[in-house]
Design an enzyme around this catalytic site. Structure first.
Site, PDB file in Angstrom:
ATOM      1  N   ASP A 594      60.976  90.502  14.143  1.00  0.00           N
ATOM      2  CA  ASP A 594      59.715  89.424  14.116  1.00  0.00           C
ATOM      3  C   ASP A 594      61.043  88.226  14.699  1.00  0.00           C
ATOM      4  OD1 ASP A 594      56.914  89.235  11.490  1.00  0.00           O
ATOM      5  OD2 ASP A 594      57.921  91.338  12.702  1.00  0.00           O
ATOM      6  N   GLU A 825      58.094  94.326  -0.613  1.00  0.00           N
ATOM      7  CA  GLU A 825      58.885  94.615   1.067  1.00  0.00           C
ATOM      8  C   GLU A 825      60.363  94.806   1.033  1.00  0.00           C
ATOM      9  OE1 GLU A 825      56.994  91.316   4.592  1.00  0.00           O
ATOM     10  OE2 GLU A 825      57.935  90.791   2.703  1.00  0.00           O
TER      11      GLU A 825
END
Length: 861
Positions: A594, A825
């Site tokens: 990302d 995460e």
């Protein structure tokens, strides 16, 4: 992807505006690797007319003719471009003309039926469905009480603020045990599936709900009463039956019944030794993603009329949904049983119900749990130094990963080129209808398939159940289109779409994702070489790879052509936005990393180090598959040649190595002097402030000096020779606390980077700019383990770092699990390794189990 009000970078998983027009780069339309044309346009000043003469008029007439000619030609060229775009779109939604993976004999018959029913609805706390496009589905809702307010629980949401939830055990096939703690209420949901004589297709299944009260003191009856809602719904719209008098007398356990083509007649029964209060409602709708609202609205309406929090004991005509409210005093134990094939004479319904309720169900659940525990110890062979607390976390990691496997059916939405819309105004075209059987990263935030995550998921699942893993991979490979592209994020069906904001749904056929499925394919190949499989398993894997080769070849060639750089053997992630004025560093969503810093000014000169290494993994794996299959054609030789080319250490160093630091970097047009600055912008009649990107110096072609995960790809892939001094420099970079090392894992980006923990936009907090990610740490750990086993001067140094990093990672993940009830995460490198981001995240964070068992991919070539 969304969860509550939070949007992570994954939730911004759509392409940026530049990606929507990814056929154009900063330097003109993209061409194959041989060369890229550069268009130029020039602005002219106005034509000033003075004395008009015949000569001038003739000249103007000539210019007018040229102008008309230009318009006609431009229109024709525009039509040609539109035709080309239409042809491209048709190809984008055309399946690869090759035999389907799921048509292999090994996935038919008993295997297919054994996986028919399962907990394949990961986005709800407990959901059951069959692997068929329009299934009979079942699920659980309950009323939770928080701060004196009532909330209906159904869909996994972070905003529910449950203390914990997740499968503590699951075998991926016919058994699972899940713990849910919702403030004062705690309960276990156990799932068991069995095929017995008389069962319909796929067999029967049972759910046990074992409720406990976690409050030390219960103040009143309402405090000790649990309100559960168990529903069954037919996605095909078939009418369901309910016998009202049975509810009133409570003499029978029958809740609902119906008939379907796949399983025949079926019945849903309830059994409990507790005193229960039961009510029901029946609804007619095909919009299953709105079930929560349907039940909540009915409860609210009835409560306003009667003052009672219960369903109204009424059904609509031809109801295809039956919801049963079960109110019980806690503690309580409730068994719900589904039996199929009930319309066949001699189907032994009572006997089958008895075997899936009460004491017999207790015995079967205990046996299944014992089998899971034995298999866990046998397969993963947890090392002696791993304590019992860590072993429990490891079992929960794989349990929730397996319990999070979902079955989805629908059509991906493929973005139209910029400027195109359909007649109905839609800006997308639909992929062909398809099924996907897949693990998911997170049941609350990302309950759907992600291509780049799936390779890491399957490294764990493949060790637990190789055939189950091949079934999942086969589903993914069947999604390849005629060009060799796979949509990187799978949002299939109304339920999956309901969890994703509309603007994030579209997929772009120019954009890829790391081909991590080759990680698990390499594991299968190594398993065959090392004799880990039985002869039958070896034959099935070989048949699988033989069928997969044409699809994998198409996938590889898609990368090799669409993601290629200007120079032969170079690659970059296409689709970065080269026109943005809002992003500090244009995101590279397609890389999976990302907002990890890349070249400040995207164009076709970029060379992305991580993609080069992924291409090496893929080429090497394709060559190994060709060797296994004894292929001697040109394709096999090409893969061998490309593997050698991409593993050329000297060439790699020429392209990506900074000799002074010993670090590897991307290459591209870059300047460090880029910043976000507040500007005032007038919108209608108001003045607003927004952050706008400013470039303070011209970018230059050079290495992009941001040390982090991308820099470590040659190390993670084992490309660096064990005797090379560059290996020592890599080990020192990793272990340096001023750059990457922490007591909780390796940071994603060096503390010395100018973009360390910097926001990418006003609304985008840092994501891959410092936090600790477990998939990359697992790959770093794999490489350290590899070099600690290789002869060379840095073997001891690699071994020391390996032991310390492994210990740090396991300890921190386990500590967070017991402190919060979840795997996370990512982990906060600045805040003592605290879990952050999505939870539960039992996708690649479940790799902690492979760290415990020291199971790593082979990096030998």
């Amino acid at each position: 992807m969304s969860g509550g009000s939070r949007r992570t970078a994954r939730s911004r998983g759509r392409s940026s505006p530049g990606e929507a027009d990814a056929g154009e780069s900063a330097r003109g339309p993209r061409r194959p690797v041989e060369g890229i044309g550069k268009g130029r346009s020039r602005d002219h000043g106005p034509i000033r007319l003075r004395d008009v003469s015949l000569k001038t008029l003739l000249g103007l007439g000539f210019l007018a003719a040229l102008f008309v000619f230009f318009l006609v030609n431009n229109y024709q060229w525009g039509s040609l471009r539109e035709d080309a775009a239409v042809r491209s779109l048709r190809r984008a939604v055309t399946p690869l003309p090759a035999p389907r993976m799921m048509d292999l004999p090994q996935f038919q018959g008993e295997h297919q039926e054994s996986l028919y029913w399962g907990t394949y609805r990961p986005h709800v706390y407990l959901g059951i469905r069959a692997r068929t496009p329009q299934s009979l589905i079942a699920g659980l809702m309950w009323i939770g009480i928080k701060d004196g307010q009532y909330f209906l629980r159904h869909i996994c949401q972070d905003s529910d603020d449950l203390s914990t939830y997740g499968w503590r055990d699951h075998n991926g096939r016919d058994y699972g045990r899940q713990e849910i703690v919702d403030h004062g209420l705690s309960f276990m949901t156990s799932f068991l599936k069995e095929k017995r004589e008389g069962s319909g297709y796929g067999g029967d299944w049972a759910v046990r709900l074992d409720l406990q009260n976690t409050k030390s003191k219960v103040h009143d009856a309402e405090d000790s009463t649990a309100h559960l809602f168990f529903y069954v719904a037919d996605e095909e719209g078939n009418s369901l039956g309910v016998q009202r008098q049975k509810f009133e007398s409570r003499d029978s356990t029958l809740l609902a019944f119906g008939e379907r083509n796949d399983v025949g007649g079926w019945e849903l029964h309830l059994d409990s030794q507790e005193k229960l209060d039961a009510h029901f409602s029946g609804f007619r709708t095909l919009h299953m993603h709105n079930l929560s609202e349907l039940v909540q609205g009915t409860l609210a309406f009835h409560a306003r009329r009667t003052g009672q929090l219960r369903l109204p004991d009424a059904i609509e005509d031809s109801s295809n949904i039956i919801v049963v409210q079960i109110s019980a005093t806690v503690p309580a134990k409730i068994d719900i049983t589904f039996v199929s094939g009930t319309n066949v004479e001699g189907s032994s319904i009572d006997e089958r119900i008895n075997s899936l309720t009460g004491a017999m169900l207790s015995t079967r659940l205990e046996e299944k749990q014992g089998e899971v525990e034995d298999k866990y110890v046998s397969i993963f062979n947890i090392k002696d130094e791993v304590d019992s607390e860590s072993m429990i976390v490891g079992r929960a990691a794989i349990g929730n990963l397996l319990g999070g496997i979902g079955y989805f059916y629908g059509q991906s939405r493929i973005a139209l080129p910029k400027g195109f819309t359909q007649e109905n105004g839609e800006k997308f075209i639909s992929y062909w209808p398809a099924a996907l059987f897949t693990a998911v990263p997170s049941r609350s935030f990302f309950p759907r398939g992600f291509l780049w995550d799936e390779g890491f998921h399957q490294m764990i699942i493949g060790r637990w159940d190789a055939k189950l893993s091949m079934d999942i991979i086969g589903h993914w490979l069947d999604l390849i289109n005629i060009d060799g592209w796979i949509p990187r994020e799978q949002i299939l069906g109304a339920e999956a779409l309901s969890k994703v904001p509309e603007e994030f749904v579209l997929q772009y056929p120019t954009n890829g994702n790391p081909p991590t499925l080759f990680l698990v394919l390499r594991d299968l190949l190594n398993g065959i070489r090392m004799g880990k499989f039985s002869s039958q398993e070896t034959n099935e894997i070989t048949d699988f790879l033989s069928r997969a080769y044409i699809r994998l070849n198409a996938w590889f060639q898609w990368f090799n052509t669409t993601q290629s750089g200007k120079d032969v053997g170079t690659f970059y992630w296409h689709g970065r936005d080269n026109t943005t004025t809002k992003e500090l560093n244009p995101k590279t969503l397609t890389s999976g990393l990302d907002d990890y810093p890349r070249a400040s000014h995207p164009n076709d000169e970029e060379q992305h180090l991580d993609l080069r290494c992924w291409m090496l993994l893929a080429a090497d794996c394709m060559h190994s598959i060709a060797e296994l299959l004894k292929m001697e054609n040109a394709s096999a030789m090409d893969y061998h040649h490309m593997s050698k080319q991409l593993s050329d250490f000297e060439k790699l160093n020429q392209m990506h190595l900074d000799h002074a630091s010993g670090a590897y970097f991307d290459f591209g047009y870059h300047t460090e002097k880029v910043r976000l600055r507040w500007h005032e912008v007038k919108v209608l009649d108001t003045v607003q402030r927004e952050l706008v990107r400013e470039t303070l110096e011209e970018p230059q072609l050079k290495l992009v000096p941001h040390l982090g995960y991308v820099s470590l790809f040659p190390f993670m892939m084992g490309i660096i020779p064990s005797e090379s001094p560059i290996l020592e420099k890599q080990l020192r970079l990793i272990s340096n606390r001023s750059t990457l090392w922490t007591d909780y894992g390796v940071r994603s980006l060096s503390k010395m980077s100018s973009l360390y923990m910097k926001r990418n936009t006003e609304h985008d907090p840092p994501y891959w700019r410092g936090p600790i990610w477990i998939n990359m740490n697992y790959m770093i750990l794999s490489a350290l383990h590899h070099y600690s086993q290789e002869d060379g001067p840095y073997r001891t140094m690699a071994e020391t770092l390996y032991q310390e990093l492994r210990s740090n990672l396991i300890r921190n993940i386990v500590r967070n699990y017991y402190a919060t009830g979840f795997l996370w995460e990512q982990y906060d490198q600045k805040n003592k390794g605290k879990g952050k981001g999505a939870r539960p995240f039992t996708g690649w964070t479940a790799l902690v189990l492979l760290m415990m068992t020291e199971a790593y991919p082979s990096l030998q070539r």
